[in-house]
Scaffold this active site. Structure first.
Site, PDB file in Angstrom:
ATOM      1  NE  ARG A  58      -2.819   0.441   3.457  1.00 20.16           N
ATOM      2  CZ  ARG A  58      -2.254   1.044   4.516  1.00 20.16           C
ATOM      3  NH1 ARG A  58      -1.875   2.305   4.448  1.00 20.16           N
ATOM      4  NH2 ARG A  58      -2.078   0.384   5.648  1.00 20.16           N
ATOM      5  CE1 TYR A 111     -17.630   9.198 -15.905  1.00 16.04           C
ATOM      6  CE2 TYR A 111     -16.418   9.221 -13.847  1.00 16.04           C
ATOM      7  CZ  TYR A 111     -17.221   8.568 -14.755  1.00 16.04           C
ATOM      8  OH  TYR A 111     -17.623   7.285 -14.499  1.00 16.04           O
ATOM      9  CG  ASP A 183     -10.004  14.259 -15.712  1.00 15.60           C
ATOM     10  OD1 ASP A 183      -9.264  13.596 -16.455  1.00 15.60           O
ATOM     11  OD2 ASP A 183     -11.050  13.802 -15.201  1.00 15.60           O
ATOM     12  CE  LYS A 208     -12.799   5.605 -18.964  1.00 19.11           C
ATOM     13  NZ  LYS A 208     -12.724   6.164 -17.669  1.00 19.11           N
TER      14      LYS A 208
END
Ligand code: LCS
Length: 393
Positions: A58, A111, A183, A208
């Site tokens: 992590r 978005y 973004d 994407k």
């Protein structure tokens, strides 16, 4: 090898390289949750930050590190923070940069979930937001308040394809002591490098274009400066939205062909856009490569290409859109974008359905808007699919 001076395509292949003892041509998957220390002293040094050995996945992992280093090089940033999804990237940014009493200004056509979580959830913790048309710099200036800490821009925006001026946004944000977040999902660093234009933070849904094969959900945040990077990294570790080593391996594999995939899909998108613009049943179309795009000149200045995303509406409105979506065969009726396959979807009822009706209308997400993500198939087949689908409308 020194990749700082290398070309973009060379960086796509080599920037993530690690010093592997067996000479592996690809980055190995270190599929482990934890790392054994050589001795107790070494363990304590790792925790004290006096040794850069690995501790726990992590916090850090060699496979994930390779991807983070590579993406930071591609975006010209200080460091990258790989996360489990694009929405994890959004939330790491919101959580790290905003506190109760703070305000954020953002693009109205972001978005859907990036906006919905701010308006429905963060508001409960005293974080205010204003969503405006950020293609108009004077509106941004007006929306700023003394407590505005973040200007959060998506350009081109999903799904309106509106383009905001990154350099102008940076100037406004910095004048008010705020940070500019971009973004960059719709472009990837192949088509746009916002940190070079003055942004402080850039992020991606790597689901994407960067991964590009519709087989992984992933995200990344890149900071320009060390202090902000450390703040974001600490938040990612505390939230626990780290990437998994296997996920990182998949993205490292997909990213190698980013340039050639986008070149091919953009070539196709130019042809599809021309076909749609001249089709008698099409009422309007927005694509950065068309002179009719309201920010055509800005797109040419700030982006290194037109991208592969098109939004358009039919003269027959929503009824026509539904008929078209039900009658295409090559294009998959699916959300997401940036994969090798062509996709079609309806933002008002799908990706942006959680944004209020009023918010959608103000942002230009009209009921007739069809979003088309162009893939790397043969352009003639994509066009033929649309042609026969439009015949049924
Ligand atoms: N930012 C943009 C511009 C996006 O398009 C998406 C996802 C995200 C952030 C969130 O990334 P994720 O968590 O899904 O990796 N966009 C989607 C879309 O347009 N259709 O489905 C997902």
């Amino acid at each position: 090898m020194n990749t700082k001076e290398s070309g973009f395509s060379t960086k796509l292949i080599h920037a993530g390289e690690i010093d592997d003892q067996f000479g592996s041509a690809t980055i190995p998957i270190y599929q482990t949750s934890t790392f054994a220390f050589k001795n107790a002293e070494e363990g304590a040094k790792c925790f004290a930050g006096e040794s850069n050995g690995y501790i726990y996945t992590r916090i850090g992992n060699p496979t994930i590190d390779a991807l983070e280093r590579q993406i930071a090089v591609l975006e010209n940033g200080f460091g990258g923070i790989a996360v489990s999804s694009g929405m994890a990237a959004v939330n790491v940014i919101y959580q790290a940069l905003l506190a109760s009493g703070d305000h954020m200004v953002s693009t109205d056509a972001v978005y859907g979930p990036s906006r919905a979580i701010m308006e429905n959830h963060y508001i409960k913790y005293g974080v205010e937001s204003t969503y405006i048309n950020t293609t108009d710099s004077s509106q941004i200036e007006k929306a700023f308040k003394p407590n505005t800490k973040v200007l959060f821009i998506e350009t081109p925006a999903n799904p309106t394809m509106d383009i905001s001026d990154i350099a102008a946004c940076a100037e406004i944000a910095h004048k008010h002591g705020a940070l500019l977040v971009i973004d960059n999902t719709f472009c990837s660093p192949y088509l746009q490098t916002p940190l070079d234009l003055g942004a402080d933070i850039v992020f991606h849904s790597m689901t994407k274009f960067i991964n590009g094969h519709a087989d992984i959900v992933a995200g990344v945040v890149i900071a320009k400066e060390e202090t902000i990077y450390k703040k974001l990294r600490g938040m990612m570790i505390s939230l626990g939205c780290n990437m998994d080593p296997h996920q990182a391996f998949m993205v490292l594999r997909g990213i190698k062909t980013l340039g050639i995939r986008i070149d091919r899909a953009s070539e196709n998108a130019d042809k599809v856009a021309e076909f749609l613009e001249n089709h008698p049943k099409v009422a309007w179309i927005k694509y950065p490569g068309l002179k009719s795009h309201p920010q055509y000149e800005l797109g040419k200045k700030q982006m290194n290409g037109n991208g592969c995303m098109i939004s358009f509406g039919l003269k027959s409105g929503f009824e026509g859109a539904k008929k078209l979506m039900d009658n295409v065969h090559l294009a998959l009726l699916a959300v997401s974008l940036g994969g090798v396959e062509t996709l079609i979807q309806h933002p008002a009822s799908m990706t942006h359905s959680k944004v209020t009706k009023e918010g959608k209308l103000k942002a230009g997400i009209t009921d007739d808007l069809i979003r088309f993500a162009v893939g790397i198939e043969d352009a003639k087949d994509i066009i033929e699919d649309l042609r026969q689908g439009l015949e049924k409308v």
